[in-house]
Each structure stands twice: as C-alpha cells, then as structure tokens.
Design an enzyme around this catalytic site. Structure first.
Site, PDB file in Angstrom:
ATOM      1  NE  ARG A  82      39.552 -97.564 -79.038  1.00  0.00           N
ATOM      2  CZ  ARG A  82      40.385 -96.605 -78.617  1.00  0.00           C
ATOM      3  NH1 ARG A  82      40.066 -95.326 -78.723  1.00  0.00           N
ATOM      4  NH2 ARG A  82      41.546 -96.916 -78.107  1.00  0.00           N
ATOM      5  CG  HIS A 126      42.493 -95.243 -72.881  1.00  0.00           C
ATOM      6  ND1 HIS A 126      41.850 -95.100 -74.087  1.00  0.00           N
ATOM      7  CD2 HIS A 126      43.008 -94.016 -72.611  1.00  0.00           C
ATOM      8  CE1 HIS A 126      41.965 -93.845 -74.521  1.00  0.00           C
ATOM      9  NE2 HIS A 126      42.669 -93.163 -73.629  1.00  0.00           N
ATOM     10  CD  GLU A 171      46.232 -91.873 -78.093  1.00  0.00           C
ATOM     11  OE1 GLU A 171      46.740 -91.192 -77.194  1.00  0.00           O
ATOM     12  OE2 GLU A 171      45.328 -91.455 -78.840  1.00  0.00           O
ATOM     13  CG  ASN A 300      43.780 -93.484 -81.363  1.00  0.00           C
ATOM     14  OD1 ASN A 300      43.062 -94.228 -82.033  1.00  0.00           O
ATOM     15  ND2 ASN A 300      43.948 -93.637 -80.076  1.00  0.00           N
ATOM     16  CE1 TYR A 302      41.721 -86.305 -80.692  1.00  0.00           C
ATOM     17  CE2 TYR A 302      43.396 -88.026 -80.644  1.00  0.00           C
ATOM     18  CZ  TYR A 302      42.128 -87.582 -80.330  1.00  0.00           C
ATOM     19  OH  TYR A 302      41.251 -88.406 -79.669  1.00  0.00           O
ATOM     20  CD  GLU A 378      41.536 -91.889 -78.657  1.00  0.00           C
ATOM     21  OE1 GLU A 378      42.096 -90.766 -78.644  1.00  0.00           O
ATOM     22  OE2 GLU A 378      41.697 -92.743 -77.776  1.00  0.00           O
TER      23      GLU A 378
HETATM   24  O1  IFM Z   1      41.625 -87.798 -74.285  1.00  0.00           O
HETATM   25  C1  IFM Z   1      42.647 -88.356 -75.077  1.00  0.00           C
HETATM   26  C2  IFM Z   1      42.515 -89.855 -75.106  1.00  0.00           C
HETATM   27  O2  IFM Z   1      42.494 -90.411 -73.842  1.00  0.00           O
HETATM   28  C3  IFM Z   1      43.669 -90.447 -75.877  1.00  0.00           C
HETATM   29  N1  IFM Z   1      43.831 -89.817 -77.153  1.00  0.00           N
HETATM   30  C4  IFM Z   1      43.815 -88.385 -77.212  1.00  0.00           C
HETATM   31  C5  IFM Z   1      42.613 -87.840 -76.481  1.00  0.00           C
HETATM   32  C6  IFM Z   1      42.603 -86.291 -76.549  1.00  0.00           C
HETATM   33  O3  IFM Z   1      43.765 -85.781 -75.993  1.00  0.00           O
END
Ligand code: IFM
Length: 475
Positions: A82, A126, A171, A300, A302, A378
């Site tokens: 990607r 992006h 995002e 995405n 985290y 992500e």
């Molecule tokens: O590096 C970023 C990415 O560009 C977008 N999502 C989160 C990642 C980590 O912060």
C-alpha cells in the site's frame, strides 16, 4: 491440518498480507521531475514545526531506489504493498493536466510490483496537499474537494489498467483536526471552525473522487477509504464520562462515518458544535455524495482512547490525547474533555499496547458497514530499534506487538468480521511527520547516514506468518 478443516489460528483463505507507506514519508526527491511543494514541504521547512527541523526532502530516497525497494518487498514475501501518490508530483499546482514524468514513477512502481506478484494498493491522498491549493483556502474550502476529484480521475486514467484497489483518503481525521485544529500537522492552522469545514470537504472530496474513479476505472476496481477510527472508552460508568465518550466518538469517528456510511451528519455532533458553526457550508446533496457504495473499508489502528468528563484546564494538558503537544486542541467544542493514558505498556510514541481496541473496531464497523469487507490498512509500532554489533536488528518487542494485534484480528474474524487483509505500518523506517526521523515504525531499519536498508528480525517473522497464513504460538 486435515484438508477441508480450518484451524483456529488460520486467517481466511486469500488473506492479503502487506505493508504500507506514504509518499512524503519515503520518496524524497522533493524537487525532481516537476514536483512542487506540498503543505508538508512548507510546514517541515518552517522552523520549530518538526523535531530537529527534519524534512521529507530526501526521506529514504525511495523515488530513486524504487526498484531495489520492490526487490526487498519480494524478498520479505509481501503479497501486497500500500503506497500513496504524491499529488504535487502528478499535478503540481493542484489543477490542470497531469505531469507525465510524475505519473511515470508510479507506472514503473506498479509494473515492478506486478512483476513480483505483489498487489499494488493505491491511496490518492496521504496528507500532501499541493501548496497552491492551501494558498487558495485548503480543505476548509469546497474547491479543494472538487480539485481532488479531478486529480483522482487523472490518476485513475493513468493507472486504472493495472491497479485494482484504490483508497481515496488516508485518515481524514488527521488532515482536518491535526492540520487545521491543533496545528501539529501541516498546514499548521489552529482554527476549530476551519477544522470542521475541512472534515466536511474531505468527506465531500471522498464522495466526488469515488464518483470520478468509478467513471474511469474498470468494473473490477475496488474503491474504499482508510479511516483511523478511535476506539473510545469512558474512564468510568459515570454518566459524565459516558457523555465525554459520546462527544469524542462524534468528533473522532461519526463525523466521517456518518456521511460516508449513513449519508448524514449525526445530530449530536451538530448540536455539540452549534456554538461554533451552523454547518451552513454543507450544501444540499453533499452528504448523499459522500455516501458512495464502498468496496472496502480500511481501518488504521494504533491504540485506544480513554476519556472522562470535562474538567477546567483539561485542554491545557498538551498532547494528553496522544496526538502531539499543542496550545490548541484538535477537539472543537470539546476542548475541556479529559484524556487519560490508556492502560498497557508503552511504545516509543508513548502509545499504549492494547490489541482489544482493534478487535472492538472491527466488530463495530462490521455492524456499521454491513457487507463491506474490512482491511487493516495500517497497524504497527515504533520502538527504539538499533543494530547490534554484528549489524543485525533484533526487535522482539515488535514481534510481540504484531502477534497480539494479529491475534485480535483472528478473534474478530471468529466473531464474524469480514477481514480480508492486513498492512503493517510501515515497510521501512521513515519520516514520522512532526517527530521527524526519531520514530522507527519499519519492518526494515534505515541507516539515515547511508540509507542502507536492513530487515529487522520481525520482518522474517512476518514473512513466515504470511506464508503460513497462520498465527504461530506466542513468542
Ligand atoms: O506514520 C503515520 C502514518 O502516516 C499515518 N498513520 C499513523 C502512522 C504512525 O503515526
């Protein structure tokens, strides 16, 4: 395993195993072949905006090392890659015809990927808006959504014969609320109304770009979007904490999923923000335009977000929400909501490790977008990776992180979520926005002096998982 049965550690047949990157974070060659500045070039060259004054001028030099990097992906056993297209490389002023030299880079990239049996997955935006479009008002103005659709058509016409999977935006929450609200991202504006206007025009841009792509792409093309929904939790069952969760959920999630998945903004979001704006920038038909059929939804993820009732001065605790320190909040009309650190061990970003948030989001979006396949576009982690004396890079913490999150995905599949693939963030260490090169998210270590690429031990682990389509026992 007996033929015809599926062990509990299996992922669905055909599951896509990939890695992700973004143009500004890896390409470099900022002035090559007609490319002009994006908002991230301007922002990163503004003193004090990025750690150490780091910029994406060189990044990891992927623009010139493309062929070598695709070889590396092949050696790592990736089934999909990607990447994002740099808008100012393809359409330097954000308007008018495409620059063929810019498109040629992506044509070559895609050809190399296909030659290595790696599926290209293309993201149109992006975060690198051509600076000229920001000068004309940026995402807070409607024209940017219209220009985005024109750009989408140009890229679609050029690459539609060989790219099947297309995401419009990556995002959009970050583009709107970090770019125009807290200002920790480009273009660095700090105006809560501009942030809400930007969110709307990103939604509209997604819809218009999807329509534009459908008009130029073959029927087999799959078009979607990558969101970064927050797994928002209340600090307690106290009604005031639950209401804080509702408000942040509206600003983090439903401001996008409302129009895109349901065709309307949530009433509570409009009411919560009424003291700032009457939302008259939303024109008749806009939310219907944003509400296009989706072929997939990218998630995405985290870390989870924990919130509690408003408290005086809460917004002055800079960066408490994990989105970077600023004197300005990214949460319009919710500046006083308290953000608590989520439980769990911490990564180099200070983010908590908690795979259950990913499981929750996959089940939530299975319900909110019934019938729409989900991809984790992500997920990954930054640690302070360093080469050992023999030059190898061992990152057992990343293996544990990946194992936990892949386990959460497998559980979500067992619970009924239609998850079709996983893209690790990121293929290689890269420019981590306002943190510059200080945070290492890669499967591949980059020596920033020599730009030498060294796969970390997690890369070999990930290759084995992908080849087996199975989660091994916990490390
Ligand atoms: O590096 C970023 C990415 O560009 C977008 N999502 C989160 C990642 C980590 O912060």
């Amino acid at each position: 395993m007996t033929s015809g049965t599926q062990e509990s550690s299996d992922f669905p047949p055909g599951f896509l195993w990939g890695a992700a990157t973004a143009a500004y974070q890896i390409e470099g060659s900022a002035n090559a072949d007609g490319r002009t500045p994006s908002i991230w070039d301007t922002f990163s060259h503004t003193p004090g905006k990025t750690l150490g004054g780091d910029t994406g001028d060189v990044a990891v030099d992927h623009y010139r090392r493309r062929a070598e990097d695709v070889e590396l992906m092949s050696e790592l056993g990736l089934g999909a890659y990607r990447f994002s297209v740099s808008w100012p490389r393809v359409q330097p002023t954000g308007r008018g015809p495409a620059v063929q030299r810019g498109l040629d880079f992506y044509r070559s990239l895609v050809d190399d990927l296909l030659d290595h049996d790696i599926k290209p997955v293309l993201t149109l935006y992006h975060w690198d808006l051509p600076q000229e479009l920001e000068d004309a008002g940026g995402w807070p103005v409607r024209g940017t959504a219209e220009r985005f659709a024109e750009y989408a058509a140009l890229v679609g016409e050029a690459l539609g014969d060989r790219v099947e999977m297309w995401a419009t935006l990556n995002e959009p929450w970050c583009s709107a609320f970090l770019g125009y609200g807290s200002g920790v991202h480009a273009p660095g504006r700090t105006d809560p109304v501009a942030a809400l206007r930007a969110a709307h025009h990103l939604n509209l841009g997604h819809g218009l770009a999807t329509q534009a792509l459908r008009s130029v792409l073959p029927a087999r093309a799959q078009i979607g979007i990558s969101l970064n929904p927050a797994a928002v939790r209340a600090h307690s069952d106290d009604p005031a904490d639950l209401d804080a969760r509702r408000r942040i959920d509206a600003l983090a999630n439903r401001v996008f999923s409302g129009p895109i998945l349901q065709g309307a903004y949530p009433e509570d979001l409009l009411a919560d923000t009424a003291r700032l704006t009457d939302w008259s920038f939303v024109q008749d038909g806009d939310t219907a335009t944003a509400h296009q059929p989706l072929d997939f939804l990218g998630i995405n993820y985290y870390q989870p977000t924990v919130v509690a009732a408003p408290a005086p001065g809460a917004g002055k605790v800079k960066g408490a929400d994990g989105h970077g320190a600023s004197d300005h909040s990214p949460w319009p009309a919710a500046e006083d909501i308290v953000f608590h650190p989520a439980p769990g061990e911490r990564t180099a970003m200070g983010w908590s490790v908690d795979p259950s948030g990913l499981h929750d989001l996959l089940l939530r979006y299975s319900e909110e977008a019934p019938g729409v396949p989900l991809y984790i576009t992500e997920n990954g982690v930054a640690y302070d990776d360093k080469p050992g004396p023999d030059g190898t890079v061992h990152d057992p913490d990343r293996i544990r992180y990946l194992h936990g999150h892949l386990g959460a995905i497998r559980q979500a599949v067992a619970d009924g979520a239609d998850v079709r693939g996983y893209f690790q963030w990121s293929l290689m260490d890269n420019f981590e926005w306002s943190y510059g090169y200080s945070k290492r998210f890669g499967m591949v270590y980059i020596d920033y002096e020599t730009l030498e690429r060294t796969p970390k031990s997690s890369a070999a682990w990930y290759a084995q998982v992908a080849a087996a389509n199975q989660l091994p026992p916990a490390p």
